[in-house]
Each structure stands twice: as structure tokens, then as C-alpha cells.
Design a protein around this motif. Structure first.
Motif, PDB file in Angstrom:
ATOM      1  N   GLY A 623       0.937  -1.142  -0.111  1.00 46.52           N
ATOM      2  CA  GLY A 623      -0.007   0.048  -0.113  1.00 46.52           C
ATOM      3  C   GLY A 623       0.864   1.180   0.054  1.00 46.52           C
ATOM      4  O   GLY A 623       0.653   1.999  -0.886  1.00 46.52           O
ATOM      5  N   ILE A 624       1.584   1.584   0.867  1.00 46.08           N
ATOM      6  CA  ILE A 624       2.824   2.159   1.114  1.00 46.08           C
ATOM      7  C   ILE A 624       2.121   3.677   1.476  1.00 46.08           C
ATOM      8  O   ILE A 624       2.389   4.236   2.364  1.00 46.08           O
ATOM      9  CB  ILE A 624       3.671   2.499  -0.217  1.00 46.08           C
ATOM     10  N   THR A 625       1.509   4.234   0.406  1.00 42.76           N
ATOM     11  CA  THR A 625       1.061   5.710   0.476  1.00 42.76           C
ATOM     12  C   THR A 625      -0.679   5.588   0.395  1.00 42.76           C
ATOM     13  O   THR A 625      -1.174   4.601  -0.718  1.00 42.76           O
ATOM     14  CB  THR A 625       1.418   6.581  -0.523  1.00 42.76           C
ATOM     15  N   TYR A 626      -1.604   6.102   1.107  1.00 41.44           N
ATOM     16  CA  TYR A 626      -2.859   5.882   1.171  1.00 41.44           C
ATOM     17  C   TYR A 626      -3.656   7.485   0.780  1.00 41.44           C
ATOM     18  O   TYR A 626      -3.132   8.387   1.330  1.00 41.44           O
ATOM     19  CB  TYR A 626      -3.574   5.496   2.191  1.00 41.44           C
ATOM     20  N   THR A 627      -4.797   7.495   0.093  1.00 40.31           N
ATOM     21  CA  THR A 627      -5.576   8.509  -0.072  1.00 40.31           C
ATOM     22  C   THR A 627      -6.877   7.985   0.758  1.00 40.31           C
ATOM     23  O   THR A 627      -7.543   6.879   0.117  1.00 40.31           O
ATOM     24  CB  THR A 627      -5.669   8.932  -1.389  1.00 40.31           C
ATOM     25  N   PHE A 628      -7.339   8.874   1.527  1.00 38.24           N
ATOM     26  CA  PHE A 628      -8.679   8.567   2.287  1.00 38.24           C
ATOM     27  C   PHE A 628      -9.692   9.363   1.674  1.00 38.24           C
ATOM     28  O   PHE A 628      -9.203  10.731   1.375  1.00 38.24           O
ATOM     29  CB  PHE A 628      -8.388   8.663   3.978  1.00 38.24           C
ATOM     30  N   GLY A 629     -10.813   9.258   1.996  1.00 40.58           N
ATOM     31  CA  GLY A 629     -11.916  10.202   1.429  1.00 40.58           C
ATOM     32  C   GLY A 629     -13.289   9.778   2.071  1.00 40.58           C
ATOM     33  O   GLY A 629     -13.528   8.743   2.783  1.00 40.58           O
ATOM     34  N   ALA A 630     -14.207  10.497   1.674  1.00 38.50           N
ATOM     35  CA  ALA A 630     -15.866  10.230   2.418  1.00 38.50           C
ATOM     36  C   ALA A 630     -16.630  10.755   1.067  1.00 38.50           C
ATOM     37  O   ALA A 630     -16.318  11.839   0.651  1.00 38.50           O
ATOM     38  CB  ALA A 630     -16.099  10.742   3.546  1.00 38.50           C
ATOM     39  N   GLN A 631     -17.791   9.989   0.809  1.00 44.77           N
ATOM     40  CA  GLN A 631     -18.829  10.800  -0.018  1.00 44.77           C
ATOM     41  C   GLN A 631     -20.220  10.426   0.570  1.00 44.77           C
ATOM     42  O   GLN A 631     -20.386   9.441   1.447  1.00 44.77           O
ATOM     43  CB  GLN A 631     -18.633   9.861  -1.260  1.00 44.77           C
ATOM     44  N   ALA A 632     -20.981  11.252   0.089  1.00 47.08           N
ATOM     45  CA  ALA A 632     -22.478  11.310   0.557  1.00 47.08           C
ATOM     46  C   ALA A 632     -23.335  11.917  -0.202  1.00 47.08           C
ATOM     47  O   ALA A 632     -22.952  12.643  -1.261  1.00 47.08           O
ATOM     48  CB  ALA A 632     -22.527  12.063   2.100  1.00 47.08           C
ATOM     49  N   CYS A 633     -24.613  11.534  -0.268  1.00 47.15           N
ATOM     50  CA  CYS A 633     -25.554  12.155  -1.190  1.00 47.15           C
ATOM     51  C   CYS A 633     -26.972  12.316  -0.689  1.00 47.15           C
ATOM     52  O   CYS A 633     -27.297  11.778   0.432  1.00 47.15           O
ATOM     53  CB  CYS A 633     -25.497  11.197  -2.607  1.00 47.15           C
ATOM     54  N   GLU A 634     -27.776  13.218  -1.347  1.00 51.52           N
ATOM     55  CA  GLU A 634     -29.290  13.484  -0.754  1.00 51.52           C
ATOM     56  C   GLU A 634     -29.699  12.908  -2.041  1.00 51.52           C
ATOM     57  O   GLU A 634     -29.617  13.533  -3.428  1.00 51.52           O
ATOM     58  CB  GLU A 634     -29.285  14.748  -0.475  1.00 51.52           C
ATOM     59  N   ILE A 635     -30.990  12.072  -1.955  1.00 50.40           N
ATOM     60  CA  ILE A 635     -31.538  11.518  -3.180  1.00 50.40           C
ATOM     61  C   ILE A 635     -33.115  11.638  -3.069  1.00 50.40           C
ATOM     62  O   ILE A 635     -33.685  11.791  -1.850  1.00 50.40           O
ATOM     63  CB  ILE A 635     -31.387  10.043  -3.493  1.00 50.40           C
ATOM     64  N   ARG A 636     -33.803  11.665  -4.177  1.00 53.70           N
ATOM     65  CA  ARG A 636     -35.281  11.564  -4.391  1.00 53.70           C
ATOM     66  C   ARG A 636     -35.497  10.038  -5.121  1.00 53.70           C
ATOM     67  O   ARG A 636     -34.737   9.913  -6.128  1.00 53.70           O
ATOM     68  CB  ARG A 636     -35.839  12.420  -5.082  1.00 53.70           C
ATOM     69  N   ILE A 637     -36.491   9.343  -4.882  1.00 59.77           N
ATOM     70  CA  ILE A 637     -36.849   8.301  -5.666  1.00 59.77           C
ATOM     71  C   ILE A 637     -38.344   8.650  -6.121  1.00 59.77           C
ATOM     72  O   ILE A 637     -39.391   8.695  -5.224  1.00 59.77           O
ATOM     73  CB  ILE A 637     -36.900   6.918  -4.833  1.00 59.77           C
ATOM     74  N   GLU A 638     -38.639   8.670  -7.261  1.00 59.89           N
ATOM     75  CA  GLU A 638     -39.831   8.888  -7.887  1.00 59.89           C
ATOM     76  C   GLU A 638     -40.719   7.477  -7.780  1.00 59.89           C
ATOM     77  O   GLU A 638     -40.282   6.605  -8.185  1.00 59.89           O
ATOM     78  CB  GLU A 638     -39.832   9.100  -9.583  1.00 59.89           C
ATOM     79  N   LYS A 639     -41.671   7.808  -7.140  1.00 53.85           N
ATOM     80  CA  LYS A 639     -42.708   6.837  -6.635  1.00 53.85           C
ATOM     81  C   LYS A 639     -43.206   5.945  -8.092  1.00 53.85           C
ATOM     82  O   LYS A 639     -43.277   4.948  -7.967  1.00 53.85           O
ATOM     83  CB  LYS A 639     -43.732   7.289  -5.829  1.00 53.85           C
ATOM     84  N   ALA A 640     -43.607   6.975  -8.924  1.00 55.91           N
ATOM     85  CA  ALA A 640     -44.385   6.336 -10.184  1.00 55.91           C
ATOM     86  C   ALA A 640     -43.410   5.426 -10.945  1.00 55.91           C
ATOM     87  O   ALA A 640     -43.882   4.424 -11.649  1.00 55.91           O
ATOM     88  CB  ALA A 640     -44.930   7.451 -10.950  1.00 55.91           C
ATOM     89  N   THR A 641     -42.070   5.823 -11.014  1.00 52.34           N
ATOM     90  CA  THR A 641     -41.097   5.023 -11.870  1.00 52.34           C
ATOM     91  C   THR A 641     -39.952   4.085 -11.296  1.00 52.34           C
ATOM     92  O   THR A 641     -39.394   3.369 -11.645  1.00 52.34           O
ATOM     93  CB  THR A 641     -40.544   6.124 -12.990  1.00 52.34           C
ATOM     94  N   GLY A 642     -39.757   4.521  -9.980  1.00 52.44           N
ATOM     95  CA  GLY A 642     -38.558   4.099  -9.331  1.00 52.44           C
ATOM     96  C   GLY A 642     -37.235   4.569  -9.668  1.00 52.44           C
ATOM     97  O   GLY A 642     -35.970   4.130  -9.116  1.00 52.44           O
ATOM     98  N   ARG A 643     -37.451   5.837 -10.534  1.00 55.55           N
ATOM     99  CA  ARG A 643     -36.134   6.448 -10.726  1.00 55.55           C
ATOM    100  C   ARG A 643     -35.175   6.970  -9.712  1.00 55.55           C
ATOM    101  O   ARG A 643     -35.993   7.540  -8.978  1.00 55.55           O
ATOM    102  CB  ARG A 643     -36.415   7.418 -11.871  1.00 55.55           C
ATOM    103  N   VAL A 644     -34.135   6.893  -9.512  1.00 56.59           N
ATOM    104  CA  VAL A 644     -33.362   7.559  -8.419  1.00 56.59           C
ATOM    105  C   VAL A 644     -32.686   8.829  -8.989  1.00 56.59           C
ATOM    106  O   VAL A 644     -31.968   8.940 -10.010  1.00 56.59           O
ATOM    107  CB  VAL A 644     -31.995   6.779  -7.979  1.00 56.59           C
ATOM    108  N   LEU A 645     -33.107   9.978  -8.352  1.00 52.88           N
ATOM    109  CA  LEU A 645     -32.536  11.408  -8.650  1.00 52.88           C
ATOM    110  C   LEU A 645     -31.573  11.823  -7.599  1.00 52.88           C
ATOM    111  O   LEU A 645     -31.946  12.090  -6.484  1.00 52.88           O
ATOM    112  CB  LEU A 645     -33.628  12.146  -8.940  1.00 52.88           C
TER     113      LEU A 645
END
Length: 775
Positions: A623-645
Motif C-alpha cells: 500500500g505504502i501511501t494512501y488517500t482517504f476520503g468520504a462521499q455522501a448524497c441526498e436523493i429522491r426516488i420517484e414513486k411512479a417510476t422507481g427512478r433515483v434522482l
């Protein structure tokens, strides 16, 4: 550090020529006497070749030569020689070359290929490693145990297991005995393609003097050169490889892919160059694809959230060749811990031959596949413990004094994942409630932590050739491939800072040529900034020292009394006593014509310190050298279609030092979009008999501007790295790693359903919503 050029927004040196279409890609190259190749691909994904009749093709207009694998006497591969340039007696995947036509034009070659008649005897087809592992499965490579391979790579005789990698840390039995809570899960990361805008291509020319010259859209010209030299029994110096501009890579243009096939065909028409550029279908099926990982994971923990043990089993459907996938599997296995410390681990990965295109590098190189599983499991474990998922993660983050699965002890200079997580949490979660469900949408928020180490070999290096010109400007030549990541900008800014001159006075190379470029293993693993930047610093230090030696003679003073400021070398206690760099660049010439000193040009290289191969327990300095990180999201799911926005996506990485703010933000936002495609849409599909379902852009679903988050926020932490230039570390691949688990964690937050595979299409989501309502 008080830096003048590093950390600033400096324009890319290749921006204008690329925007105006004036750069030369492989398909733009025209050579005298150029011939063109086209390939016959098989009807079946697995079959014996009974006969090949080329007689009608040979009569076609413009045809110079028709080539089959009958005369092929070699295998190739950097890690294990399990690849053939052309099928000999059996085809093993749907995109494998069976025969080739060499003609005066592409059109003539393609028409003639249709005249070739091949007869096959179909064999059982295995698309998934689980099927390939069954006791009665036909062996895809019966002679696998006899393949030439590197030490430590062992196929299991009598099976389709191409290699088994096992890592042991501590005593996993003891760890699970200490556990008060255990969670298990299975996760799937399917096949997909890097699918760069420029497909693969190569030109190979067997010259009359027995030398070979090649052009390729590859990022590893020196590996291609050495492999061709070995196959054709030539000194390495008799093979020359050019790399023009490359129209994207994202992994699959690393390693030797199509070059040996084009070379094999070209060897039948010595004296004339042969060119082949993949169609989009060939680029998807006849080069390298990505992923194909199924991860089984079991985690043990105390009731207070302390992790005690991890058992991971990864099945990799590696395709018809393991050579380009073996290290992806190894990386996937030892990185399955994610950003957490486990005192006891038993991690096992199996590379399994399948009748699919060979799997190779894909942006992220084995990290996102198993960390997808880990980050989903951390949310599941937190729910089982009834514990805040951030508190659970924080209790177990890797950091100073902690030990990775590889046995490497971390230091503060390796980065701070908690700072990244806190930044992201503060933007998406802190003092903020998600919107309440309404008539149209479900709402959710999700989070994922991540880490990535670079991908390299123990001998891998980046080299730099630096030359001062007589006017004080500088020319730099390196072997790193520019694939859109902005490598040349990094070179310019690091060199400008080290040499204390304006970036505009530095000219960076635009083409790689193994006859003139300094050696580099290959441009992969997010290593160029770390290693290449260090090589630039060393070359700059040598050049300055060289000028000081000459200046010490001219000024008649010891070298350690001299100071360099970019324009001159001067006496430290009397700055008025100085000599200009322009007077020193080619050695100093006195009025009487006598010259002292040398032309100022230097070379330097940089390796990752103490990098090693895995030991008997699967551990090592890998490994030797590492890059750490974090990610997050806010989503909506359309009830009629199941589409993730995706309304908002947030990323934060500890990059050590930002070299170019505008460029690094482009890297991150582009990587997030690429991973959104993988998470919600992309999959290269095969029927049970190995036929490709969607090998065209019209059917292979990419993310579009309509899939982009409404807002992307990008943040950085800067904990200086001890290896990279000015504290910088890699970032090219990292933005893709946490996207899938963050989105799927958000989907659970929205509708209470745990998904364990991607792509998470709207049809799958709608089905889950419907089932939930039915309950």
C-alpha cells in the motif's frame, strides 16, 4: 509552505490544441504503404475450431494476406502467459480473433473477412465464476498449470481456478469467537467497460532491417516494447513504440491488450505497416472489460461497535485470460477492509476463468468492488447494533498507529479519513433533516468512507529528463501517458515550483517514444503525481546543483555559498555577485572562448519506497501511501417510476496538497459521474451462451447530463504526504469508490430496502416499492 505555482489554477498546456482538434490521435496517423486489418470473430463463446477456409477471402480485391492462428507458436502476458494473439484450436470468448484479413483499405479488409468460413464444435459456456467452478465444468484452459507465470501465481490443477490469493492477519477464528454480533452479506459488481471515447488501436511495422516499430493507444509503451522484443527474439533496443495523444483510458488501455495481435498479423507482411482500430463493438468485446466481482463478506463486532473480525471471499469472473485481472483481484481482496482496522482477517480471492472477454484495469482498480460491500455492511451492522453509523465508523477508522490488512502501520502523513467524513457529514447530515415523503417522492441520504492505495509493481518507476535551454527555458520529457487527467499540467506546475520559474517557460512533452522517452512502467494506479512529481523534484535538484558547480568556478566560491533564484546563481552574503542561468545552461564561456562546466540536462527517477510482493500470509509493503476520503448524497426516488434522482453529491478527499484546484475538481466531479453510471445504469450483459446483449453505445446505457446531480460539492483536506511532491498524493481513481454504497445506503434510508448489487435500475427499485406496498 509558501508556494508560488503549486495550488494555483494554471491552464492546461494541451487545452487549445485539443479544443481546436489539432492534436494527432492514432487513427489520424498515415504512413507510406499503410495496410489495414480486419478480424473474424467467432459465432460461439466457447468452441473447438474444426476448420477455417480462407480461399474466397484471398481472392477479394485489395487483399494482401489472410492470417489464421495455425502458425502461432507463442503465448504472451506480463504476469501469466495465458493469452494468444489469435485463436489456434479453440475459441474461448465471443470477441476473440479467429482470422484476419490484411488489405489496402479498411473497407476491402472488412468485405473479405465476411468470405472466411469457419466451422466450430460448440463447448459448454460459463459466464459466471460460480458456474465455472462446478465439479463437472469443462476446463477453459486445460494446460493452465503449464503456463509460464510469475512466482506466487498458482492455478489449481483440474479446475478453472486461475489463481488463489489468501491474506491472513491475526486469528480470524479468535476474532469471531470474541464477536457479540455477526453480519453477513453477498454483493455483486457486474461486467462493464471503460469505454473511452477513443477505441483501442495499433499500427505495427516490421521493417526490412528486422526492427519493429509500433504505434498504440496504450499507456504502457515500455511493456509493449519488451513483450514484442521477447516474442520475436529481438534486443529491446530494436523495438520502438510511439504513443500519440490518447482519447481517454479509465484503465483498459493499460497492459498489453491488442498490440500482440496486430503485431502477429503484421509479421506476415514485413516491410509494410499494418493498422487496426477497433469498432465500438470490438472495443467492448475484444479488448479488456472491467469488474465481474462477487463478494461474500462476514463481519464480527462487539456490542460497543468495535470490529473484531472480517472474513471475505471474492469470486472474480476474470474472463478467458487472467493476465490482466490478477492484480485487480489481489487489490480487491486486501482492500476489502475499506477504511477500517480489523485485528483479525481472513481474506480470500479466486480468479476464475470464464468465457467472457478478459477483465483488466478499470478506474478504481479493485477498490470500489469490495468497498461497495464493506460500506453497505457498515450501515447494516450499525442498524443491528442500533448504533449511529457515523459513530460506528469513527470508532474503527484507520489512522496513525493503526495497522492495515497488509500489516502496514499507518502514520499521520497517510491522511485523515475522519476529517473527510466530518466535512461531508457537516454538509449533508448535521443539523439537517431529510425532506418528508410526499405524493411524488421518497427521500434519503447515504454516506460512505473509502481509502485507496496506489497500484504498482516492486520495480515500477517514473523517470524525468530535464534540460535547460540557452535562454533559460526548460524542456521536460517523461514516460507518463496523458489520458485526459491533466498530467502535463502537474508536470509544469511541480517543475515551475522546484525551478522557481514561470510555468510558461517550461515545455512539457506531447508524445511518448520509447527511443527517446525515459523509462516508465505504466501510467496506472493514481501514481503519477506521487512518483512522477518526486522524479521531477530530483531532476530539478540535480540541474540546480550542476549549475552551482559551474557557477562556483566562475565566481570562485564554494558551492555551498551559492543560492539559486530561477534567473541567477548568486553569492548568499552578496547577491550582487551573480551569474545568469542563461550563461550557465550550456556551460559558461569566458570572453576568450574557454568554456567550463557542462550542458545542463539531468535525469532522475522515483519508486515507491520498500514496495514488495505479498508474503506467504498475503501481506507485504503493497500500500505504502494512501488517500482517504468520504462521499455522501441526498436523493429522491420517484414513486411512479422507481427512478433515483440525485439532488446533491458531496465528496471530500485528503489529497495531501492540491496541485491545481480547478483541475482536481474536474477529476472528482467526472469520477462521480462515471460511478453514477455504474451504480444506476451500466452493465455489459451476456446471454447464457456467451453472446453479447448490448455491445453498442445505443444499448450500453451511459450516464447523461440528465443523470447528473443537481449539485456537486467537492472539498479537500490537506495532510502532507511524505513521498509525493510538496505533500501531494494521488486522486485520479478515488472519486469512483464511494459512490455506489453512498447511493444504495441512501436508497435504504428512503424506502427501507437493502440492495446488494448494481446497477440499481429504476425497474428494480420500482419492483421493490411495489413489493413493499403489497406487504
Amino acid at each position: 509552505m509558501d508556494l508560488k505555482y503549486v495550488g494555483k489554477n494554471i491552464a492546461r498546456p494541451d487545452a487549445a490544441p485539443k479544443a481546436t482538434g489539432r492534436v494527432q490521435f492514432l487513427d489520424d496517423i498515415r504512413l507510406p504503404g499503410l495496410l489495414h486489418a480486419a478480424f473474424l470473430r467467432p459465432e460461439y463463446a466457447h468452441a473447438k475450431i474444426i476448420s477455417i477456409d480462407t480461399s474466397e477471402a484471398e481472392k477479394c480485391e485489395g487483399v494482401v494476406k489472410v492470417v489464421t492462428g495455425r502458425e502461432c507458436r507463442f503465448r504472451y502476458g506480463e504476469n501469466i502467459k495465458d493469452r494468444l494473439p489469435m485463436a489456434v484450436d479453440r475459441v474461448r470468448w465471443i470477441g476473440e480473433p479467429v482470422a484476419a484479413v490484411v488489405a489496402e483499405s479498411v473497407h476491402q479488409a472488412q468485405l473479405a473477412v465476411k468470405k472466411i468460413k469457419a466451422v466450430y464444435e460448440p463447448l459448454p459456456v460459463y459466464i459466471d465464476a460460480r458456474d465455472s467452478l462446478k465439479k463437472d465444468a469443462v476446463l477453459i484452459h486445460e494446460d493452465a498449470p503449464n503456463f509460464v507465470r510469475l512466482p506466487g501465481m498458482e492455478p489449481v490443477p483440474g479446475t478453472n481456478i486461475a489463481n488463489r490469493y489468501t491474506l491472513k492477519k491475526g486469528d480470524v477464528g479468535k476474532g469471531f469467537a470474541e464477536a457479540e454480533v455477526v453480519v453477513e452479506g453477498e454483493f455483486n459488481y457486474p461486467f462493464s467497460s471503460s469505454a473511452a471515447i477513443e477505441p483501442h488501436g495499433a499500427i505495427v511495422w516490421f521493417h526490412e532491417d528486422k526492427t519493429i516499430e509500433a504505434w498504440s493507444s496504450s499507456i504502457c509503451p515500455f511493456i509493449v516494447r519488451e513483450d514484442m522484443a521477447h516474442v520475436y527474439g529481438l534486443p529491446i533496443s530494436d523495438v520502438r513504440v510511439h504513443i500519440p495523444e490518447i482519447g481517454g483510458c479509465f484503465g483498459y488501455k493499460s497492459d498489453v491488450t491488442i498490440e500482440q495481435t496486430v503485431a502477429y498479423v503484421a509479421s506476415f507482411v514485413p516491410g509494410r505497416p499494418v493498422k487496426w482500430v477497433a469498432t465500438r463493438k470490438e472495443d467492448l468485446l475484444s479488448t479488456l472489460i472491467g469488474h465481474g466481482f462477487r463478494t461474500q463478506i462476514k463481519i464480527g463486532a462487539k456490542k460497543d461497535g468495535s470490529l473484531t473480525a472480517l472474513k471475505t471471499t471474492i469470486l472474480h469472473s476474470t474472463g478467458a485470460s487472467m493476465d490482466t485481472g490478477i492484480h485487480v483481484l489481489i487489490a480487491c481482496t486486501h482492500n476489502s477492509t475499506g477504511a477500517y482496522e480489523f485485528p483479525h482477517c481472513h481474506l480470500e480471492g479466486l480468479s476464475v476463468y470464464t468465457n467472457t472477454p478478459p477483465v483488466g484495469a478499470y478506474r478504481g482498480y479493485g477498490h470500489q468492488e469490495s468497498q461497495f460491500a464493506m460500506e453497505r455492511m457498515m450501515d447494516i451492522l450499525a442498524r443491528k447494533l442500533r448504533m449511529d453509523p457515523f459513530a460506528l465508523r469513527e470508532k474503527n477508522y484507520l489512522g496513525p498507529g493503526k495497522v492495515t490488512s497488509l500489516g502496514e502501520r499507518l502514520w499521520e502523513s497517510n491522511g485523515d479519513v475522519k476529517k473527510c467524513a466530518d466535512r461531508v457529514r457537516g454538509i449533508v447530515f448535521a443539523n439537517k433533516k431529510k425532506p418528508a415523503e410526499d405524493d411524488r417522492y421518497y427521500y434519503g441520504r447515504g454516506f460512505a468512507a473509502l481509502m485507496k492505495s496506489p497500484k504498482g509493481a516492486s520495480f515500477s518507476s517514473k523517470s524525468c529528463y530535464l534540460k535547460f535551454n540557452s535562454d533559460g527555458s526548460v524542456s521536460i520529457n517523461m514516460g507518463g501517458a496523458e489520458v485526459g487527467q491533466g498530467l502535463r499540467t502537474v508536470v509544469r506546475q511541480v517543475a515551475a515550483e522546484a525551478l522557481k520559474i514561470s510555468p510558461e517557460r517550461i515545455r512539457v512533452y506531447t508524445e511518448i517514444d520509447t527511443q527517446f522517452s525515459p523509462w516508465e512502467w505504466q501510467t496506472i494506479g493514481s501514481m503519477f503525481t506521487i512518483q512522477g512529481g518526486r522524479a521531477i523534484l530530483r531532476a530539478a535538484e540535480k540541474a540546480i546543483a550542476q549549475m552551482k558547480r559551474t557557477a562556483s568556478q566562475v565566481l570562485r566560491v564554494d558551492e555551498d555559498r551559492l543560492v539559486y533564484d530561477g534567473d541567477s546563481i548568486y553569492l548568499n552574503h552578496d547577491p550582487g555577485v551573480r551569474v545568469a542561468v542563461t550563461k550557465l545552461a550550456r556551460g559558461y564561456t569566458y570572453d576568450d572562448g574557454v568554456t567550463v562546466g557542462e550542458v545542463v540536462h539531468t535525469t532522475a527517477d522515483a519508486r515507491l519506497p520498500r514496495q514488495s510482493n505479498p508474503d506467504a500470509c498475503g501481506q507485504g509493503t503493497m500500500g505504502i501511501t494512501y488517500t482517504f476520503g468520504a462521499q455522501a448524497c441526498e436523493i429522491r426516488i420517484e414513486k411512479a417510476t422507481g427512478r433515483v434522482l440525485i439532488d446533491h453529491f458531496v465528496s471530500c478527499f485528503d489529497v495531501g496538497k492540491v496541485i491545481n484546484p480547478r483541475q482536481i475538481r474536474g477529476q472528482v466531479t467526472g469520477g462521480v459521474m462515471m460511478a453514477i453510471g455504474s451504480t444506476l445504469h451500466e452493465e455489459l450483459k451476456f446471454t447464457p451462451d456467451g453472446q453479447a446483449v448490448n455491445p453498442h453505445f445505443s444499448k450500453y446505457r451511459f450516464p447523461t447530463i440528465l443523470d447528473a446531480p443537481k449539485k456537486q460539492t467537492v472539498e479537500f483536506v490537506e495532510t502532507p504526504e511524505q513521498i509525493g511532491p510538496f505533500g501531494a498524493r494521488g486522486i485520479g481513481e478515488h472519486p469512483v469508490i464511494g459512490v455506489a454504497p453512498a447511493i444504495l445506503n441512501a436508497v435504504h434510508d428512503a424506502i427501507g430496502v437493502d440492495f446488494c448489487e448494481i446497477p440499481l435500475t429504476k425497474e428494480k427499485v420500482l419492483q421493490a416499492i411495489t413489493a413493499k406496498r403489497a406487504r
